[in-house]
Design a protein around this motif. Sequence first.
Motif, PDB file in Angstrom:
ATOM      1  N   THR A  81      15.699  81.873  47.836  1.00 46.95           N
ATOM      2  CA  THR A  81      15.643  80.434  47.565  1.00 46.95           C
ATOM      3  C   THR A  81      15.492  80.146  46.080  1.00 46.95           C
ATOM      4  OG1 THR A  81      14.603  80.084  49.717  1.00 46.95           O
ATOM      5  CG2 THR A  81      14.454  78.283  48.117  1.00 46.95           C
ATOM      6  N   TYR A  82      14.670  80.927  45.401  1.00 48.58           N
ATOM      7  CA  TYR A  82      14.366  80.666  43.993  1.00 48.58           C
ATOM      8  C   TYR A  82      14.919  81.745  43.065  1.00 48.58           C
ATOM      9  CZ  TYR A  82      11.023  77.590  46.313  1.00 48.58           C
ATOM     10  OH  TYR A  82      10.454  76.625  47.114  1.00 48.58           O
ATOM     11  N   THR A  83      15.752  82.624  43.601  1.00 43.34           N
ATOM     12  CA  THR A  83      16.271  83.738  42.802  1.00 43.34           C
ATOM     13  C   THR A  83      17.553  83.345  42.086  1.00 43.34           C
ATOM     14  OG1 THR A  83      15.350  85.316  44.393  1.00 43.34           O
ATOM     15  CG2 THR A  83      17.021  86.141  42.870  1.00 43.34           C
ATOM     16  N   ILE A  84      17.679  83.756  40.827  1.00 45.09           N
ATOM     17  CA  ILE A  84      18.929  83.602  40.093  1.00 45.09           C
ATOM     18  C   ILE A  84      19.464  84.995  39.785  1.00 45.09           C
ATOM     19  CG2 ILE A  84      18.433  81.336  39.114  1.00 45.09           C
ATOM     20  CD1 ILE A  84      17.490  82.683  36.580  1.00 45.09           C
ATOM     21  N   ALA A  85      20.779  85.122  39.796  1.00 41.80           N
ATOM     22  CA  ALA A  85      21.407  86.426  39.596  1.00 41.80           C
ATOM     23  C   ALA A  85      21.872  86.636  38.159  1.00 41.80           C
ATOM     24  CB  ALA A  85      22.590  86.594  40.542  1.00 41.80           C
ATOM     25  N   SER A  86      21.956  85.570  37.378  1.00 36.92           N
ATOM     26  CA  SER A  86      22.450  85.701  36.012  1.00 36.92           C
ATOM     27  C   SER A  86      22.048  84.475  35.212  1.00 36.92           C
ATOM     28  CB  SER A  86      23.977  85.843  36.004  1.00 36.92           C
ATOM     29  OG  SER A  86      24.573  84.637  36.443  1.00 36.92           O
ATOM     30  N   ALA A  87      22.319  84.520  33.921  1.00 42.39           N
ATOM     31  CA  ALA A  87      22.055  83.372  33.067  1.00 42.39           C
ATOM     32  C   ALA A  87      22.937  82.194  33.453  1.00 42.39           C
ATOM     33  CB  ALA A  87      22.272  83.741  31.603  1.00 42.39           C
TER      34      ALA A  87
END
Length: 361
Positions: free
Chosen positions: A60-66
């Motif tokens: 839910t709150y994870t980002i994989a890249s900039a």
Amino acid sequence: MDSPKFPKLTGEYSLGYAFGNIKTHKPGNPIRPIISQIPTATYPIAKKLNELLTPYVPSTYTIASASDFLEILRDSPSNEDAIIASLDVENLFTNVNVDRTIDFILKRVYHCDDTTPLNIPEKSLRSLLEICTKEAPFTCPNGRMYKQIDGVAMGSPLGVLFANFFMGTIETELLAEARPSIYCRYVDDIFVRVRDQRELQNLKTRFIRASGLNFTYEEANNGHLPFLDVLVTAQQTGFLTTVYRKPTNPGLCPNRKNITSTLKRIVRHPPTIDIFISLELLENSADLHGSLDLLESPRVSKEVNRVEWLQSGQQRECQQDSHTVYQPASQQGCKQSTSQPAAQPISKPASHTVIQSPRLP
């Protein structure tokens, strides 16, 4: 669901081995411990487990890249009374509670209404996870053999999975009560926008109690805060984002032997990679044999076009929302600047902005 097929273990295997990378950006240059498990019998099993379990990670709150981070900033409403800060989990990999994380994984896979259980007995999956994390011996430079009984090692296919599963579960439960107006996490780095320092301290305390880990935080300095490879500036109308390089970054171009790994990195994170490569070198390098298929990727093609455009000196500056974006000459509303020969290397600009482009399929 079909029963997953694990790789058949044949041939010879050996112990993993420990080594370290120097953290040049940290005071005192500490060593980052890494345990390579490539030669071990558990490595192919761990890779298969990682493949099977990654879709179950709470994200839910994870980002994989900039690129994901920039999208969050762009979609967030402005709030001039709030402050931005970053939280850092100290030594997340080596401090992850393995038994607790395995419990999180099994609950998510077998006892969650919104997931489809794997066609593997629960006890068997538990045993495989324990073997790949707590029963994987390795050697050190001193010649002695060790076994890591808790925490996960960088160098294991399950390292990032366990770190994200642990943090994803903790934050999902914790933030269900109350969460900042902006919250996102990249592995062990967290970006938040909170009302004041009191809310920031309270958030840190809640995470420490829930996870048993230690957290540090950094507040914005005069509205400026580096996160990933982005320097964020909080403004009344939103956020201004520019490329951020750590002071220890020498700004060197990759040599020919690094071309393949560089292209693979572009495929993963095309909008935020800031490299200046001679296209002539790319086309003529003998080291690209076997890597030319990567150049056919739409993501790589887009990045190569950007590098080509940067090398020709056609930088256009346009305002979109609160971001400054460089755009090619074909886009409307941009004025053309003086061009340079495409084959010439360009010097690193003192300051330039991240290119925010739509995510490719």
